[in-house]
Scaffold this motif. Structure first.
Motif, short mmCIF file in Angstrom:
data_model
loop_
_atom_site.label_atom_id
_atom_site.label_comp_id
_atom_site.label_asym_id
_atom_site.label_seq_id
_atom_site.Cartn_x
_atom_site.Cartn_y
_atom_site.Cartn_z
N LEU A 1 -50.16 28.41 8.84
CA LEU A 1 -47.82 28.59 8.75
C LEU A 1 -48.06 28.54 10.19
O LEU A 1 -48.86 29.47 11.09
N GLU A 2 -46.86 28.06 10.47
CA GLU A 2 -45.99 28.60 11.72
C GLU A 2 -46.31 29.89 12.04
O GLU A 2 -45.69 30.55 11.54
N GLY A 3 -46.15 30.31 13.33
CA GLY A 3 -45.51 31.59 13.84
C GLY A 3 -47.65 32.12 14.39
O GLY A 3 -47.51 33.08 14.45
N GLY A 4 -47.89 31.12 14.15
CA GLY A 4 -50.09 31.82 13.82
C GLY A 4 -50.30 32.76 12.51
O GLY A 4 -51.38 33.44 12.56
N ILE A 5 -49.25 32.26 11.36
CA ILE A 5 -49.50 33.03 9.56
C ILE A 5 -50.64 32.30 9.47
O ILE A 5 -51.16 31.14 8.81
N LYS A 6 -51.87 33.09 8.41
CA LYS A 6 -52.90 32.61 8.37
C LYS A 6 -51.95 33.39 6.33
O LYS A 6 -52.32 34.35 6.62
N LYS A 7 -52.69 32.28 5.21
CA LYS A 7 -52.24 32.63 4.50
C LYS A 7 -53.43 31.88 3.02
O LYS A 7 -53.66 30.91 3.34
N HIS A 8 -53.88 33.37 2.72
CA HIS A 8 -54.98 32.28 1.31
C HIS A 8 -54.74 31.53 -0.10
O HIS A 8 -53.22 31.98 -0.26
N ALA A 9 -55.19 30.82 0.05
CA ALA A 9 -54.37 29.88 -1.76
C ALA A 9 -54.30 31.51 -2.71
O ALA A 9 -55.28 32.29 -2.79
N CYS A 10 -53.27 31.24 -3.13
CA CYS A 10 -53.18 32.08 -4.10
C CYS A 10 -51.83 32.56 -5.20
O CYS A 10 -51.41 31.23 -5.21
N ILE A 11 -51.83 32.52 -6.45
CA ILE A 11 -50.96 33.02 -7.15
C ILE A 11 -50.27 33.87 -7.40
O ILE A 11 -51.01 35.61 -8.04
N ASN A 12 -49.38 34.37 -7.14
CA ASN A 12 -48.64 35.90 -6.79
C ASN A 12 -47.76 36.24 -7.72
O ASN A 12 -46.89 35.10 -7.17
N ARG A 13 -47.21 36.69 -8.20
CA ARG A 13 -45.90 37.30 -8.98
C ARG A 13 -45.55 36.43 -9.69
O ARG A 13 -44.21 35.97 -8.54
N ALA A 14 -46.04 35.71 -10.87
CA ALA A 14 -44.63 34.67 -11.01
C ALA A 14 -45.55 34.21 -12.31
O ALA A 14 -46.27 35.13 -13.70
N VAL A 15 -44.39 33.61 -13.36
CA VAL A 15 -44.67 33.09 -14.54
C VAL A 15 -44.54 31.86 -15.14
O VAL A 15 -43.84 30.62 -14.58
N ILE A 16 -45.81 31.79 -15.32
CA ILE A 16 -46.34 30.22 -15.89
C ILE A 16 -46.72 29.67 -17.41
O ILE A 16 -47.25 30.09 -17.49
N HIS A 17 -45.62 28.53 -17.85
CA HIS A 17 -46.18 27.93 -19.15
C HIS A 17 -46.19 26.49 -18.91
O HIS A 17 -45.66 26.11 -18.33
N HIS A 18 -47.68 26.55 -19.69
CA HIS A 18 -48.21 25.10 -19.90
C HIS A 18 -48.15 24.48 -18.76
O HIS A 18 -47.36 23.15 -18.41
#
Length: 662
Positions: free
Chosen positions: A59-76
């Motif tokens: 990400l901008e600013g030098g941040i790294k973010k691993h692929a993830c699914i966090n804090r979500a509600v997912i239907h169908h």
């Protein structure tokens, strides 16, 4: 399911330990190399497909973010590989989400019921109360919309076109939405029944409802901060940002709406720009540009148009409501605080100054100034031909084509002079001569279409119209004979003979596409007779007409050359050609010199007012020079001078090549 498997017991245990739930884990399908480690605090329901989570986002600013699914509600939902889905306040429902998507800090993204994603939506363009409505689709071109909105005198045609739209809309209807690969959706509020193409970037947007965003890798779309869009289609390469509000709108390719622009029941085609102002029931053909807060475009058809600050129109006279419409043909401009009371029609490449109430039709007086004086419209025919601004506009349009999608919806002809405009010039000559004949040459003023033309303006208009006729016909002739050695008049005649009869007669401008009316009529007949039944077939016909423009142009030009210069196909000689080319040279150079003189005005002393604010005249001139440059070194001025020399040389080369032929 091919390429998917059920979760293993250990994977289910890991998901549960990570705070995830599903009422029936057998409804969750995953890819072979799936690992549950990066899925936390998520509520799943309905049938779910999950890809792998292996990659890292930088990400901008030098941040790294691993692929993830966090804090979500997912239907169908079906979720692709290597996504980030994080901090979903409500839920995501009924979506196929592509690979490498980054979705963070959103409220809700859902599809409810079967939807066409904006396809088939009715837009009441030109007439707010209906009657010229256009049903939009992903593949809508300016040319299709032009016919669909204006040819209401052919009800069978409109019915067939509506059937084609309905077929396309139903074909693309679904109860499942899509978010294409490599999309970014961050800090977004409400998204409902929206199909989102690949590489789209949606950031800070407030609300998107019932629409399509046709982004792709070659031409990404950006939807920005505080945008609200309802019932819409946004085409590839476009940008909608800065608090823009659109409702029942089609946004064409490479358009830019920003700075609080608002639009309803409007169509914007390729390379339009709208900032600060508003549009209602507007047909904005290619390159319609409006930048000012106080500018309202309403119930009008425009193209290649620049609206000055405070430009306004009225579409009702407090009688039967807002039922009136106006057409401003290609290349027109409005000055600050201009006003036109619809209905009215303005000819191509005209300039509108002041406030006009007379419902005039100047469509056959192109390149004119419409000037308001004492509540009366005065027309100065043809004077815009000698304006440096007109030539500059014609040069800049192709240079400012921001479309990067290889599949273009609009087929745009940028030519300033074409059979379409020159046929109007010929009609303008006829009109002005008729006024002279009926009113008498001694008259000081002439009345046309509730407008006034002064004696001097009429005389100047005729002179300029004749100059531009010589220029266009000479251009066509020289182009036809270039790079070919001739030994006899017979060889010249053979070269001049057109390869097709297509192009004779009237030409029309279908909002950017310039084509023979006969070919358009043939196309419309084929649609009515159900010989053409799909949008793709219609667009292919528009493409064919565009690609063959110069071949058809020559057919038209050759007929006019024979009429105007009184020559025939059987008897024209090299000496006739030389006479035409000499007249062409004289006209081109004279017109360029007028444009040169017009450009020079911008470097006069009066235009230097405000420069060198605290100095004398010498400092004023120096300040102006450092800001605006020196006249003789101005790029446009230098190009004009070069153009004069190039045209003189071009004419001389042809003359030298054929002058020995007897």
């Amino acid at each position: 399911m091919k390429d998917y498997r059920h979760l293993s017991p250990s994977e289910i245990d890991t998901l549960k330990k990570n705070g995830c739930t599903h009422h029936d884990w057998s409804l969750v399908w995953v890819k072979e190399n799936f690992k549950p480690d990066y899925i936390r605090d998520t509520v799943f329901s309905g049938e779910i497909k999950l890809g792998v989570l292996e990659n890292v986002f930088f990400l901008e600013g030098g941040i790294k973010k691993h692929a993830c699914i966090n804090r979500a509600v997912i239907h169908h939902c079906e979720i692709g590989d290597n996504v980030v889905i994080e901090n979903v306040q409500n839920y995501i429902a009924n979506y196929c989400i592509g690979d490498n998507c980054f979705i963070q800090n959103v409220d809700v993204i859902l599809v409810e019921g079967r939807t066409t994603f904006g396809n088939g939506l009715k837009v009441n363009v030109l007439n707010e109360t209906g009657g010229r409505e256009v049903h939009i689709t992903d593949k809508l071109s300016a040319h299709f919309a032009y016919i669909y909105s204006l040819y209401r005198h052919r009800p069978k045609l409109i019915d067939r076109m509506k059937g084609i739209i309905d077929f396309y809309s139903e074909k693309h209807a679904s109860d499942r939405g899509t978010i294409g690969n490599n999309c970014v959706i961050v800090n977004v509020g409400y998204i409902k029944n929206v199909r989102i193409g690949a590489f789209c970037k949606i950031t800070g947007t407030m609300k998107l409802k019932n629409g399509s965003i046709n982004s792709n890798k070659e031409a990404p779309v950006h939807i920005g901060r505080n945008v609200i869009a309802r019932d819409f289609i946004v085409s590839s390469g476009s940008r909608v940002d800065g608090g823009t509000i659109i409702e029942r709108c089609f946004i064409g390719q490479a358009c830019h709406l920003d700075h609080g622009y608002s639009a309803s029941d409007s169509l914007f085609f390729s390379n339009c720009q709208g900032e600060n102002g508003e549009a209602c029931a507007v047909f904005a053909g290619p390159y319609t540009v409006t930048h000012h807060k106080s500018t309202l475009l309403i119930a009008g058809m425009f193209s290649f148009m620049n609206a000055g600050s405070g430009s306004n129109q009225s579409n009702h006279m407090y009688k039967l409501g807002p039922i009136h419409q106006g057409i401003v043909e290609r290349g027109a401009k409005t000055t600050s605080d201009s006003y036109v009371l619809w209905p009215a029609k303005v000819g191509p490449f005209s300039l509108i100054l002041g406030r006009h109430y007379k419902h005039s039709d100047t469509s056959n007086l192109p390149f004119s100034y419409l000037i308001e004086k004492d509540n009366t419209t005065y027309v100065a025919p043809a004077v815009n031909l000698r304006s440096v601004g007109t030539i500059r506009d014609a040069k800049k349009w192709p240079e400012r084509d921001r479309r990067t999608d290889p599949h273009r919806l609009d087929f745009i002809n940028f030519n300033l002079l074409s059979p379409y405009t020159i046929q109007k010039v010929f009609e303008g000559i006829r009109i002005l001569k008729h006024l002279q004949h009926t009113s008498g040459e001694a008259s000081e003023i002439f009345t046309y279409q509730s407008c006034i033309i002064t004696k001097s303006a009429l005389k100047r208009g005729l002179e300029l119209y004749y100059i531009v006729v010589h220029k266009f016909l000479g251009n066509s002739l020289i182009k036809r004979l270039e790079k070919t050695p001739f030994k006899s008049n017979e060889e010249i005649r053979n070269q001049l003979k057109p390869t097709t009869d297509i192009g004779l007669g009237e030409w029309i401008d279908l909002s950017g596409l310039i084509a023979p009316k006969s070919e358009i009529d043939l196309l419309l007949n084929r649609i009515e007779n159900e010989e053409i039944t799909t949008l793709e077939e219609i667009n292919n016909e528009f493409k064919r007409l565009h690609e063959n423009y110069y071949e058809y142009e020559w057919t038209w030009a050759w007929e006019k050359i024979r009429e105007f210069y009184e020559v025939t196909e059987e008897t024209i000689t090299a000496q006739n050609v030389i006479r035409i080319v000499e007249k062409w040279k004289e006209s081109v150079i004279k017109l360029d010199e007028m444009i040169y003189d017009d450009a020079k005005k911008e470097f006069s002393l009066s235009f230097k007012t405000g420069f060198g604010a605290d100095g004398d005249i010498q400092e004023q001139e120096l300040d102006f020079e450092y800001v605006r440059g020196v006249f003789d070194k101005n790029p446009f001025v230098m190009a004009t001078l070069q153009h004069i020399e190039e045209k003189r040389a071009l004419g001389n080369e042809l003359i030298d090549r054929i002058k020995s032929i007897k």
